[in-house]
Enzyme design. Structure first.
Site, short mmCIF file in Angstrom:
data_model
loop_
_atom_site.label_atom_id
_atom_site.label_comp_id
_atom_site.label_asym_id
_atom_site.label_seq_id
_atom_site.Cartn_x
_atom_site.Cartn_y
_atom_site.Cartn_z
N GLY A 3 38.24 34.71 42.90
CA GLY A 3 38.60 33.69 43.74
C GLY A 3 38.51 34.10 45.05
N LYS A 53 45.86 42.30 39.19
CA LYS A 53 44.92 43.03 40.04
C LYS A 53 45.53 43.51 41.24
CE LYS A 53 41.00 41.54 42.65
NZ LYS A 53 39.79 40.55 42.81
N GLU A 99 37.05 47.35 40.52
CA GLU A 99 36.12 46.39 41.19
C GLU A 99 35.51 46.91 42.45
OE1 GLU A 99 38.08 42.33 41.08
OE2 GLU A 99 36.45 41.61 42.45
N LYS A 103 31.65 34.68 41.26
CA LYS A 103 32.34 33.74 42.26
C LYS A 103 31.29 32.66 42.56
CE LYS A 103 35.53 37.02 44.27
NZ LYS A 103 35.75 37.82 45.67
N ASP A 136 31.53 42.81 42.38
CA ASP A 136 31.76 41.62 42.77
C ASP A 136 30.74 41.26 43.72
OD1 ASP A 136 32.83 39.76 44.46
OD2 ASP A 136 34.84 40.26 44.61
N LYS A 188 44.96 45.37 45.19
CA LYS A 188 43.92 45.74 46.10
C LYS A 188 44.02 47.20 46.54
CE LYS A 188 41.52 41.86 46.79
NZ LYS A 188 40.26 41.79 46.71
N SER A 245 45.37 38.26 41.74
CA SER A 245 45.29 39.30 42.79
C SER A 245 46.30 39.39 43.76
CB SER A 245 43.68 38.80 43.43
OG SER A 245 43.35 39.57 44.26
N ASP A 287 41.09 46.65 42.95
CA ASP A 287 39.99 46.18 43.65
C ASP A 287 39.69 46.69 45.01
OD1 ASP A 287 37.71 44.90 44.85
OD2 ASP A 287 38.81 42.75 44.66
O1 OSB Z 1 37.43 40.61 46.40
O2 OSB Z 1 38.23 39.44 44.94
C1 OSB Z 1 37.75 39.66 46.04
C2 OSB Z 1 40.12 37.08 48.28
C3 OSB Z 1 39.42 37.07 49.38
C4 OSB Z 1 38.18 37.99 49.42
C5 OSB Z 1 37.92 38.76 48.20
C6 OSB Z 1 38.56 38.73 47.22
C7 OSB Z 1 39.83 38.24 47.15
C8 OSB Z 1 40.63 38.33 46.05
C9 OSB Z 1 41.66 37.12 45.98
O3 OSB Z 1 40.93 39.13 45.27
C10 OSB Z 1 41.17 36.05 44.88
C11 OSB Z 1 42.10 34.75 45.00
O4 OSB Z 1 43.17 34.97 44.68
O5 OSB Z 1 41.84 33.92 45.30
MG MG Z 2 36.53 41.59 44.62
#
Ligand code: OSB
Ligand code: MG
Length: 373
Positions: free
Chosen positions: A293, A164, A216, A265, A241, A166, A138, A191
């Site tokens: 994560g 992925k 996402e 998660k 999510d 953001k 991510s 995401d």
């Molecule tokens: O939405 O998946 C998410 C990190 C913090 C809060 C929300 C998210 C995330 C990530 C990071 O996408 C995932 C990771 O690398 O741990």
């Molecule tokens: Mg997410």
């Protein structure tokens, strides 16, 4: 295996990230992490509260989680006899929300049971469907598209199977277009962390041309119905999510057609018991899942690896190598990724890695111990 919760210790750690992580709700540079250590018969199991430093991803945050654990969860847990860790999700079940705080204790109970049995955690939770879990990364919002492309190049070179990125209004179509132009064939997804509303449906429909594996959580963190209306208008599969906190939510989202994929998660759903229940509902409906994560330390990361070994975790998740987050992790060895973009299961008892207690103590800023009478 039965055990009695004799002692619980909370550890508050502060660790800088190697690189800031930015989502539609903000930028994180330092993590504040609570570890929950549950002890029975001189053996300790460990869990991690996966909330953020501020209540922006969901309502939980580190300081709040500490108080919920101290004032509600731990008093309900101390002295409790559990026939097995499967009963741990009943502890403080009357609380509304705060699943990441409760889930930290729940996960610690599973780790403890695995250690008492002398088996790996993945086995205790019923996983082990694969020996290596497929990994993606991510990548947060960057200062420029050029920096994003550079980061993607680095992660692909390391072997990661999917990327992925953001997105948010102002960092979406032109960014995805640039990524697709540079990397036409990669497994790519986006995401939004709830940055859009149904009024943005026409804009989100333009994503269909970029062959994303999924988008996402485009809409509100607590809204399933609008996601169903959006999914009707998109070819790109929606993955939920934030919305999915229970197996019941998963069943409702699937029934309404709000998503075709679910991100599980461990903390968001309150631990392994509910994570497995979400997994099972999705499997019954032919909906694939992957492991999300929360910028975890080695403890939460190792739990995620165990979780991702359940059979319906068929898509690459957000669980990646320790070095992407930490200059030094609190576990030994750190989590590493193979050139195939996988993480191998380990056969040591419990979560599979050794805690580096000296280093842990050096990043710990707060600690409190609670004993059963
Ligand atoms: O939405 O998946 C998410 C990190 C913090 C809060 C929300 C998210 C995330 C990530 C990071 O996408 C995932 C990771 O690398 O741990
Ligand atoms: Mg997410």
């Amino acid at each position: 295996m039965a055990f009695r919760i004799e002692q619980i210790r909370l550890h508050w750690l502060e660790m800088p990230l190697v690189h800031f992580f930015e989502t539609s709700f903000g930028r994180t540079t330092h993590r504040r992490i609570i570890l929950v250590e549950v002890t029975s018969g001189g053996v300790s199991g460990w869990g991690e509260a996966t909330c953020g430093e501020h209540p922006f991803y969901n309502e939980e945050w580190t300081e709040g989680a500490w108080l919920i654990l101290r004032d509600y969860v731990i008093p309900a847990a101390l002295g409790r006899e559990l026939a097995s860790a499967a009963e741990a999700s009943r502890i403080a079940a009357g609380l509304r929300g705060h699943r990441m705080a409760r889930g930290a204790l729940e996960a610690a109970c599973w780790d403890l049971e695995a250690r008492l049995k002398g088996e790996p955690l993945w086995k205790t939770i019923g996983g082990g469907a694969r020996r290596e879990i497929p990994c993606g990364v991510s990548i947060g919002i960057q200062n420029s598209v050029g920096e994003l492309l550079e980061k993607i190049r680095t992660e692909l070179a390391a072997g990661y199977q999917r990327i992925k990125i953001k997105i948010k209004p102002g960092w979406d179509l032109h960014v995805i277009e640039a990524v697709r132009r540079e990397f036409p064939g990669i497994l790519l997804m986006a995401d939004a962390n709830s940055a859009y509303t149904l009024a943005d449906a026409d804009r989100l429909r333009q994503l269909d041309q970029y062959r994303l594996m999924m988008i996402e959580q485009p809409l509100a963190h607590d809204d399933i119905i609008d996601h169903a209306r959006l999914q009707e208008r998109l070819e790109t599969p929606i993955c939920l999510d934030e919305c999915i906190r229970t197996a019941h939510h998963a069943a409702q989202a699937i029934r309404l057609g709000a998503c075709r994929i679910i991100n599980i998660k461990l903390g968001r759903v309150g631990g392994f018991g509910e994570a497995k229940a979400v997994h099972d509902v999705c499997q019954q409906h032919g909906v694939p899942v992957w492991c999300g994560g929360m910028l975890e330390s080695g403890v939460g990361r190792a739990h995620n690896i165990a979780l991702a070994s359940l059979p319906n975790f068929t898509l690459p998740g957000d669980v990646s190598a320790s070095r992407r987050y930490w200059r030094r992790d609190i576990i030994q060895p750190p989590v590493e990724v193979t050139p195939r973009g996988t993480i191998g299961l380990r056969d040591e008892a419990g979560f599979g890695y050794a805690l580096d207690m000296d280093f842990l103590a050096s990043v710990r800023v707060r600690q409190e111990t609670f004993r059963a009478s």
